[in-house]
Write an enzyme that holds these catalytic residues in place. Structure first.
Site, PDB file in Angstrom:
ATOM      1  CE  LYS A  13      -2.273  -0.306   4.002  1.00  0.00           C
ATOM      2  NZ  LYS A  13      -1.632  -1.585   4.622  1.00  0.00           N
ATOM      3  NE  ARG A  88      -4.921  -0.313   9.744  1.00  0.00           N
ATOM      4  CZ  ARG A  88      -3.490   0.168   9.237  1.00  0.00           C
ATOM      5  NH1 ARG A  88      -3.266   1.235   9.452  1.00  0.00           N
ATOM      6  NH2 ARG A  88      -2.738  -0.742   8.916  1.00  0.00           N
ATOM      7  NE  ARG A 122       6.747  -4.024   6.587  1.00  0.00           N
ATOM      8  CZ  ARG A 122       5.697  -3.415   6.523  1.00  0.00           C
ATOM      9  NH1 ARG A 122       5.127  -2.955   5.431  1.00  0.00           N
ATOM     10  NH2 ARG A 122       4.901  -3.278   7.537  1.00  0.00           N
ATOM     11  NE  ARG A 157       5.922  -0.961  10.488  1.00  0.00           N
ATOM     12  CZ  ARG A 157       4.862  -0.543   9.791  1.00  0.00           C
ATOM     13  NH1 ARG A 157       4.743  -0.019   8.731  1.00  0.00           N
ATOM     14  NH2 ARG A 157       3.453  -0.822  10.262  1.00  0.00           N
ATOM     15  NE  ARG A 168       1.345  -4.331  11.430  1.00  0.00           N
ATOM     16  CZ  ARG A 168       2.392  -4.760  10.673  1.00  0.00           C
ATOM     17  NH1 ARG A 168       3.472  -5.366  11.313  1.00  0.00           N
ATOM     18  NH2 ARG A 168       2.689  -3.948   9.749  1.00  0.00           N
TER      19      ARG A 168
HETATM   20  P1  AMP Z   1       0.525   0.765   9.276  1.00  0.00           P
HETATM   21  O1  AMP Z   1       1.952   1.576   8.967  1.00  0.00           O
HETATM   22  O2  AMP Z   1      -0.445   1.457   8.524  1.00  0.00           O
HETATM   23  O3  AMP Z   1       0.832  -0.654   9.086  1.00  0.00           O
HETATM   24  O4  AMP Z   1       0.126   0.990  10.810  1.00  0.00           O
HETATM   25  C1  AMP Z   1       0.950   0.703  12.044  1.00  0.00           C
HETATM   26  C2  AMP Z   1      -0.063   0.606  13.114  1.00  0.00           C
HETATM   27  O5  AMP Z   1      -0.372   1.872  13.496  1.00  0.00           O
HETATM   28  C3  AMP Z   1      -1.017  -0.144  13.337  1.00  0.00           C
HETATM   29  O6  AMP Z   1      -0.809  -1.512  13.619  1.00  0.00           O
HETATM   30  C4  AMP Z   1      -2.006   0.331  14.406  1.00  0.00           C
HETATM   31  O7  AMP Z   1      -1.322   0.206  15.750  1.00  0.00           O
HETATM   32  C5  AMP Z   1      -1.582   1.992  14.238  1.00  0.00           C
HETATM   33  N1  AMP Z   1      -2.602   2.415  13.213  1.00  0.00           N
HETATM   34  C6  AMP Z   1      -2.521   2.506  11.783  1.00  0.00           C
HETATM   35  N2  AMP Z   1      -3.604   3.083  11.495  1.00  0.00           N
HETATM   36  C7  AMP Z   1      -4.524   3.084  12.359  1.00  0.00           C
HETATM   37  C8  AMP Z   1      -5.917   3.691  12.372  1.00  0.00           C
HETATM   38  N3  AMP Z   1      -6.438   3.938  11.218  1.00  0.00           N
HETATM   39  N4  AMP Z   1      -6.588   3.396  13.702  1.00  0.00           N
HETATM   40  C9  AMP Z   1      -5.776   2.995  14.686  1.00  0.00           C
HETATM   41  N5  AMP Z   1      -4.489   2.460  14.550  1.00  0.00           N
HETATM   42  C10 AMP Z   1      -4.025   2.585  13.610  1.00  0.00           C
END
Ligand code: AMP
Length: 226
Positions: A13, A88, A122, A157, A168
């Site tokens: 993404k 989300r 990654r 990460r 996740r």
């Molecule tokens: P991502 O980089 O998009 O994979 O997001 C990393 C982490 O950030 C997720 O596993 C959640 O802990 C938090 N996070 C990201 N987007 C959201 C969202 N829309 N609502 C709540 N937590 C989020």
């Protein structure tokens, strides 16, 4: 053009949101990046969400929605945006409806087994941020753990651990998949023909969809202006 991009973790993404941002001249707004910045800077919010993020669970809706609202209020987002990671869940989609309209919702879909391998593979350079992935031939570092550009160390990460990856992907299935129905005819589902092909090649599938929508918006805009 106002675009939402969503899909399971590891599908690419972020990479595709960057390509959209470059091609259409709209900012890539990643809530995950915004949240990681808060953690990195050690702000009050950052300290509050650090553990939750490392576990792979979602941070509270109010925090995510508030940060997105502030980001979308900035000038560069007035001409459009590509929103990555928000909403989300249905409740966040309802929050977003109060903040901004969207033109199209891209759902990038993919098989779970591929995703787990990709998330486990990654890493990014700690100096220049370049992304690598040992599970994708075109993104594999030449020397393991070392950036091919500047020799920087490749770091993973904090939430790319097997435990957090499991959480996740479960959260995605339970909370995020219902968005497919919620967005109805605004949603376009994309399944890459060759998931491991270079991103630029897969991007052609996305470009086709967005070119069409962008043309429509532009001709509607010029009719209004005439
Ligand atoms: P991502 O980089 O998009 O994979 O997001 C990393 C982490 O950030 C997720 O596993 C959640 O802990 C938090 N996070 C990201 N987007 C959201 C969202 N829309 N609502 C709540 N937590 C989020």
């Amino acid at each position: 053009m106002r675009v939402i991009i969503f899909g399971p973790q590891g599908i690419g993404k972020g990479t595709h949101a960057d390509l959209i941002s470059n091609k259409y001249g709209i900012p890539h707004i990643s809530i995950g990046e915004i949240l990681r910045e808060e953690v990195g800077k050690g702000t009050g919010i950052g300290r509050q969400i650090d553990d939750v993020m490392n576990s792979g669970a979602l941070v509270p809706d109010e925090i995510a929605a508030d940060l997105i609202k502030k980001r979308l209020a900035r000038n560069d987002a007035k001409k459009g945006f590509v929103l990555d990671g928000f909403p989300r869940s249905i409740s966040q989609a309802k929050d977003l409806e109060k903040i901004a309209d969207v033109d199209v919702v891209l759902f990038i879909s993919g098989a779970r087994k591929v995703l787990v391998d990709r998330l486990s593979g990654r890493a990014a350079c700690e100096k220049c941020g370049k992304s690598y992935n040992s599970a994708i031939p075109s993104l594999k570092p030449k020397k393991e753990g070392v950036c091919g550009v500047d020799g920087g160390r490749l770091v993973r990460r904090a939430d790319d651990t097997p435990e957090a990856i499991k959480v996740r992907l479960e959260v995605f299935e339970k909370e995020t998949i219902p968005l497919v129905k919620f967005y109805g005819n605004k949603l376009v589902k994309i399944v890459f023909k060759e998931p491991n092909a270079p991103a630029e090649r897969n991007f052609e599938q996305i470009s086709k969809v967005l070119d069409r929508i962008n043309d429509k918006l532009e001709s509607a805009g010029s009719e209004k202006g005439a």
